[in-house]
Design a protein around this motif. Structure first.
Motif, PDB file in Angstrom:
ATOM      1  N   ARG A  82     -51.068  91.687 -47.103  1.00  0.00           N
ATOM      2  CA  ARG A  82     -51.593  92.431 -48.251  1.00  0.00           C
ATOM      3  C   ARG A  82     -50.465  92.842 -49.191  1.00  0.00           C
ATOM      4  O   ARG A  82     -50.604  92.744 -50.417  1.00  0.00           O
ATOM      5  CB  ARG A  82     -52.367  93.660 -47.779  1.00  0.00           C
ATOM      6  N   GLY A 131     -57.131  95.488 -57.021  1.00  0.00           N
ATOM      7  CA  GLY A 131     -56.823  94.312 -56.232  1.00  0.00           C
ATOM      8  C   GLY A 131     -56.018  93.314 -57.034  1.00  0.00           C
ATOM      9  O   GLY A 131     -55.457  93.628 -58.085  1.00  0.00           O
ATOM     10  N   ARG A 188     -59.567  96.579 -51.295  1.00  0.00           N
ATOM     11  CA  ARG A 188     -59.100  97.784 -51.995  1.00  0.00           C
ATOM     12  C   ARG A 188     -59.085  97.574 -53.508  1.00  0.00           C
ATOM     13  O   ARG A 188     -58.952  96.456 -53.991  1.00  0.00           O
ATOM     14  CB  ARG A 188     -57.683  98.154 -51.546  1.00  0.00           C
ATOM     15  N   HIS A 189     -59.244  98.683 -54.220  1.00  0.00           N
ATOM     16  CA  HIS A 189     -59.104  98.667 -55.686  1.00  0.00           C
ATOM     17  C   HIS A 189     -57.947  99.589 -56.057  1.00  0.00           C
ATOM     18  O   HIS A 189     -57.858 100.697 -55.542  1.00  0.00           O
ATOM     19  CB  HIS A 189     -60.396  99.150 -56.353  1.00  0.00           C
ATOM     20  N   ARG A 213     -66.162  92.823 -53.941  1.00  0.00           N
ATOM     21  CA  ARG A 213     -65.532  93.836 -53.103  1.00  0.00           C
ATOM     22  C   ARG A 213     -66.585  94.767 -52.499  1.00  0.00           C
ATOM     23  O   ARG A 213     -66.511  95.134 -51.311  1.00  0.00           O
ATOM     24  CB  ARG A 213     -64.533  94.620 -53.945  1.00  0.00           C
ATOM     25  N   CYS A 254     -61.519  92.257 -45.742  1.00  0.00           N
ATOM     26  CA  CYS A 254     -61.641  93.550 -46.415  1.00  0.00           C
ATOM     27  C   CYS A 254     -60.293  94.252 -46.454  1.00  0.00           C
ATOM     28  O   CYS A 254     -59.930  94.890 -47.461  1.00  0.00           O
ATOM     29  CB  CYS A 254     -62.671  94.417 -45.701  1.00  0.00           C
TER      30      CYS A 254
END
Length: 221
Positions: free
Chosen positions: A121, A62, A59-60, A91, A54
């Motif tokens: 990330r 992505g 996250r958006h 998501r 996650c």
């Protein structure tokens, strides 16, 4: 493992090279993923995986959302749009799973783990926003291809938690292969696609290595 035109040709074109890369470097071949998929590890380890997945992909916008503006033609754009819509559902399921799993399991070196995952990330976000033609789409393609193995881990966690996980709506393999074929023909684009895919797989492997190390650290604590 940078690809040249000879390697691509020997492996059956860009789709053959991408498929071979997924098989050799993707999540499905990692031993820890295999154990998580088969629920051979405690629930806390599955929960740990869900939390960090996650952090990487929850996250958006992505990976796929970032890649969409870099599409060069209608076929590529249509695939990315469909994949982005489907991944929005993935998501949401991932966030739901993390909520059901509860807090992260207590693990020595938590701050170092978080820092490593944040670096991963950042690397993934940079790849998916690359202006190098083909790189962002290659990153998105790799995510969709690798998500099958990742989804199996999430399904195992959901089953242990008593949650129902609907079937994924991500583009099927045949459709993805067809889009990759449409993108073939320009060696520089093919190399960029494979570079983006290779780097995405590398970040996922790094995540599984981190998660396995965390599991071992909890066992020693």
């Amino acid at each position: 493992m940078p690809f040249d035109s000879v390697q691509i040709a020997r492996q059956g074109g860009i789709w053959g090279a991408l498929d071979a890369l997924a098989a050799s470097d993707g999540s499905a071949g990692h031993p820890y993923v295999g154990r998580l998929r088969q629920s051979m590890e405690p629930l806390r380890d599955l929960a740990d995986a869900a939390h960090y997945l996650c952090l990487l992909h929850g996250r958006h916008p992505g990976v796929i959302d970032h890649a969409l503006p870099h599409a060069r033609d209608s076929v590529e754009r249509a695939w990315l749009e469909a994949a982005a819509e489907a991944f929005a559902a993935e998501r949401a399921l991932l966030v739901q799973l993390v909520a059901a799993a509860g807090p992260l399991p207590s693990t020595p070196g938590q701050a170092e783990s978080d820092n490593a995952a944040l670096h991963q990330r950042h690397a993934v976000e940079m790849l998916s926003q690359s202006d190098r033609a083909g790189c962002a789409t290659g990153t998105a393609l790799a995510l969709v291809l690798d998500w099958t193995a990742i989804r199996a881990v999430l399904n195992s966690a959901a089953e242990r938690l008593g949650l129902e996980m609907p079937e994924t709506r991500l583009p099927p393999i045949e459709e993805t292969a067809s889009v990759v074929a449409e993108l073939s023909g320009e060696t520089i684009i093919e190399r960029a696609i494979l570079f983006g895919a290779e780097q995405l797989f590398a970040q996922h492997r790094g995540l599984w290595e981190l998660l396995e190390a965390r599991m071992e650290a909890r066992g020693r604590a």
